[in-house]
Design a protein around this motif. Structure first.
Motif, mmCIF file in Angstrom:
data_model
loop_
_atom_site.group_PDB
_atom_site.id
_atom_site.type_symbol
_atom_site.label_atom_id
_atom_site.label_comp_id
_atom_site.label_asym_id
_atom_site.label_seq_id
_atom_site.Cartn_x
_atom_site.Cartn_y
_atom_site.Cartn_z
ATOM 1 N N THR A 6 0.845 -1.183 0.000
ATOM 2 C CA THR A 6 0.000 0.000 0.000
ATOM 3 C C THR A 6 0.883 1.237 0.000
ATOM 4 O O THR A 6 2.095 1.142 -0.182
ATOM 5 C CB THR A 6 -0.960 -0.015 1.216
ATOM 6 O OG1 THR A 6 -1.910 1.044 1.074
ATOM 7 C CG2 THR A 6 -0.229 0.099 2.546
ATOM 8 N N ASN A 7 0.288 2.388 0.196
ATOM 9 C CA ASN A 7 1.053 3.623 0.336
ATOM 10 C C ASN A 7 0.240 4.587 1.187
ATOM 11 O O ASN A 7 -0.973 4.437 1.318
ATOM 12 C CB ASN A 7 1.410 4.218 -1.033
ATOM 13 C CG ASN A 7 0.191 4.529 -1.849
ATOM 14 O OD1 ASN A 7 -0.550 5.444 -1.530
ATOM 15 N ND2 ASN A 7 -0.025 3.765 -2.916
ATOM 16 N N PRO A 8 0.895 5.562 1.796
ATOM 17 C CA PRO A 8 0.180 6.482 2.684
ATOM 18 C C PRO A 8 -0.974 7.220 2.012
ATOM 19 O O PRO A 8 -2.013 7.447 2.635
ATOM 20 C CB PRO A 8 1.274 7.457 3.141
ATOM 21 C CG PRO A 8 2.535 6.654 3.033
ATOM 22 C CD PRO A 8 2.344 5.780 1.821
ATOM 23 N N ASP A 9 -0.826 7.572 0.744
ATOM 24 C CA ASP A 9 -1.871 8.320 0.040
ATOM 25 C C ASP A 9 -3.128 7.475 -0.120
ATOM 26 O O ASP A 9 -4.248 7.967 0.035
ATOM 27 C CB ASP A 9 -1.352 8.774 -1.325
ATOM 28 C CG ASP A 9 0.100 9.213 -1.231
ATOM 29 O OD1 ASP A 9 0.403 10.049 -0.367
ATOM 30 O OD2 ASP A 9 0.927 8.680 -1.987
ATOM 31 N N GLU A 10 -2.947 6.222 -0.444
ATOM 32 C CA GLU A 10 -4.064 5.291 -0.572
ATOM 33 C C GLU A 10 -4.773 5.121 0.776
ATOM 34 O O GLU A 10 -5.996 5.066 0.840
ATOM 35 C CB GLU A 10 -3.509 3.939 -1.053
ATOM 36 C CG GLU A 10 -4.509 2.835 -1.217
ATOM 37 C CD GLU A 10 -3.826 1.565 -1.697
ATOM 38 O OE1 GLU A 10 -4.067 1.207 -2.865
ATOM 39 O OE2 GLU A 10 -3.059 0.951 -0.932
ATOM 40 N N LEU A 11 -4.001 5.082 1.847
ATOM 41 C CA LEU A 11 -4.586 4.932 3.176
ATOM 42 C C LEU A 11 -5.365 6.181 3.590
ATOM 43 O O LEU A 11 -6.403 6.080 4.244
ATOM 44 C CB LEU A 11 -3.510 4.596 4.203
ATOM 45 C CG LEU A 11 -2.830 3.239 3.983
ATOM 46 C CD1 LEU A 11 -1.656 3.077 4.941
ATOM 47 C CD2 LEU A 11 -3.817 2.096 4.138
ATOM 48 N N VAL A 12 -4.886 7.365 3.207
ATOM 49 C CA VAL A 12 -5.631 8.603 3.480
ATOM 50 C C VAL A 12 -6.971 8.564 2.737
ATOM 51 O O VAL A 12 -8.015 8.885 3.313
ATOM 52 C CB VAL A 12 -4.805 9.852 3.085
ATOM 53 C CG1 VAL A 12 -5.670 11.103 3.070
ATOM 54 C CG2 VAL A 12 -3.624 10.024 4.027
ATOM 55 N N ALA A 13 -6.939 8.166 1.475
ATOM 56 C CA ALA A 13 -8.179 8.074 0.694
ATOM 57 C C ALA A 13 -9.139 7.059 1.322
ATOM 58 O O ALA A 13 -10.339 7.332 1.460
ATOM 59 C CB ALA A 13 -7.870 7.702 -0.757
ATOM 60 N N ALA A 14 -8.611 5.907 1.723
ATOM 61 C CA ALA A 14 -9.460 4.884 2.355
ATOM 62 C C ALA A 14 -10.051 5.396 3.666
ATOM 63 O O ALA A 14 -11.226 5.155 3.967
ATOM 64 C CB ALA A 14 -8.655 3.608 2.595
ATOM 65 N N SER A 15 -9.242 6.124 4.447
ATOM 66 C CA SER A 15 -9.732 6.668 5.716
ATOM 67 C C SER A 15 -10.871 7.650 5.492
ATOM 68 O O SER A 15 -11.883 7.613 6.193
ATOM 69 C CB SER A 15 -8.601 7.371 6.464
ATOM 70 O OG SER A 15 -7.631 6.451 6.870
ATOM 71 N N LEU A 16 -10.708 8.532 4.522
ATOM 72 C CA LEU A 16 -11.763 9.502 4.240
ATOM 73 C C LEU A 16 -13.015 8.799 3.719
ATOM 74 O O LEU A 16 -14.131 9.112 4.150
ATOM 75 C CB LEU A 16 -11.301 10.565 3.246
ATOM 76 C CG LEU A 16 -12.367 11.607 2.875
ATOM 77 C CD1 LEU A 16 -12.860 12.362 4.103
ATOM 78 C CD2 LEU A 16 -11.839 12.555 1.823
ATOM 79 N N GLY A 17 -12.854 7.857 2.807
ATOM 80 C CA GLY A 17 -14.008 7.140 2.268
ATOM 81 C C GLY A 17 -14.789 6.407 3.354
ATOM 82 O O GLY A 17 -16.021 6.468 3.404
ATOM 83 N N GLY A 18 -14.069 5.736 4.246
ATOM 84 C CA GLY A 18 -14.728 5.015 5.335
ATOM 85 C C GLY A 18 -15.399 5.948 6.333
ATOM 86 O O GLY A 18 -16.541 5.731 6.749
ATOM 87 N N CYS A 19 -14.700 6.994 6.708
ATOM 88 C CA CYS A 19 -15.235 7.962 7.668
ATOM 89 C C CYS A 19 -16.474 8.651 7.094
ATOM 90 O O CYS A 19 -17.495 8.787 7.768
ATOM 91 C CB CYS A 19 -14.153 8.975 8.009
ATOM 92 S SG CYS A 19 -14.623 10.179 9.268
ATOM 93 N N PHE A 20 -16.379 9.080 5.841
ATOM 94 C CA PHE A 20 -17.514 9.734 5.194
ATOM 95 C C PHE A 20 -18.724 8.800 5.148
ATOM 96 O O PHE A 20 -19.846 9.212 5.453
ATOM 97 C CB PHE A 20 -17.159 10.187 3.778
ATOM 98 C CG PHE A 20 -18.371 10.595 2.996
ATOM 99 C CD1 PHE A 20 -18.925 11.855 3.157
ATOM 100 C CD2 PHE A 20 -18.990 9.694 2.140
ATOM 101 C CE1 PHE A 20 -20.073 12.224 2.470
ATOM 102 C CE2 PHE A 20 -20.137 10.053 1.450
ATOM 103 C CZ PHE A 20 -20.686 11.316 1.620
ATOM 104 N N SER A 21 -18.521 7.537 4.771
ATOM 105 C CA SER A 21 -19.647 6.594 4.665
ATOM 106 C C SER A 21 -20.343 6.412 6.012
ATOM 107 O O SER A 21 -21.578 6.368 6.082
ATOM 108 C CB SER A 21 -19.157 5.243 4.138
ATOM 109 O OG SER A 21 -18.695 5.379 2.810
#
Length: 178
Positions: free
Chosen positions: A81-96
């Motif tokens: 993975t990479n930190p940028d992908e994890l930031v995107a995943a965090s935002l997507g999960g939090c938003f949902s």
């Protein structure tokens, strides 16, 4: 000696004073809603140079356990993975989760919320920077009107904790199945 229950309630008020009341833990919620704050832990171990090295990420929950990341996974192709992908995943999960909460507060019960978060990186004078995150949301919410759904989506986009943390432009498209 102070009563621990009174101290605990005071601490909760100190912790959640910046969040709208709808995000405060309820006494009926499962888990440790009475905790004055929450810490979430993750560790990163990096070995080697930027271009030739590699790292491992581990989270307290165990979901990531010595998960590989490297320069290659951020800027080329590589395994991990990479930190940028994890930031995107965090935002997507939090938003949902925030959208589900907002819909629930409106008396609506979503069947599903699918969110894709795309982080855009640009090479700026200060270095590589996440300059934009696009949220693409597709939800199935019985009895929801487009207007009520969009209102809830906009509030969730503004109020989810990860969105408030990020100092970047977050745009969104939201589609309600009718």
């Amino acid at each position: 000696m102070t009563d621990p229950l009174v101290h605990r309630q005071t601490a909760i008020l100190k912790k959640y004073y910046v969040l709208p009341r709808r995000y405060w833990p309820s006494k009926s919620a499962e888990g440790n809603a009475a905790l004055p704050f929450m810490n979430r832990n993750a560790s990163a171990v990096w070995k080697g140079t930027l271009h030739g090295g590699e790292g491992k990420l581990t989270t307290e929950s165990g979901v990531l356990s010595e998960t590989q990341y490297s320069y290659r996974t951020s800027f080329a192709e590589g395994i991990g993975t990479n930190p940028d992908e994890l930031v995107a995943a965090s935002l997507g999960g939090c938003f949902s989760m925030a959208l589900s909460n907002e819909l629930g507060l409106s008396g609506l019960h979503p069947e599903s919320i699918e969110t894709t978060a795309t982080a855009t990186l640009e090479d700026l004078a200060a270095g590589w920077t996440i300059t934009h995150i696009q949220l693409d949301v597709h939800a199935s919410v019985p009895d929801a009107s487009q207007a009520r759904f969009m209102d809830a989506a906009l509030v969730a986009k503004t109020n989810c904790p990860i969105a408030r943390l990020l100092k970047t432009n977050i745009s969104m498209t939201a589609i309600l199945d009718l």
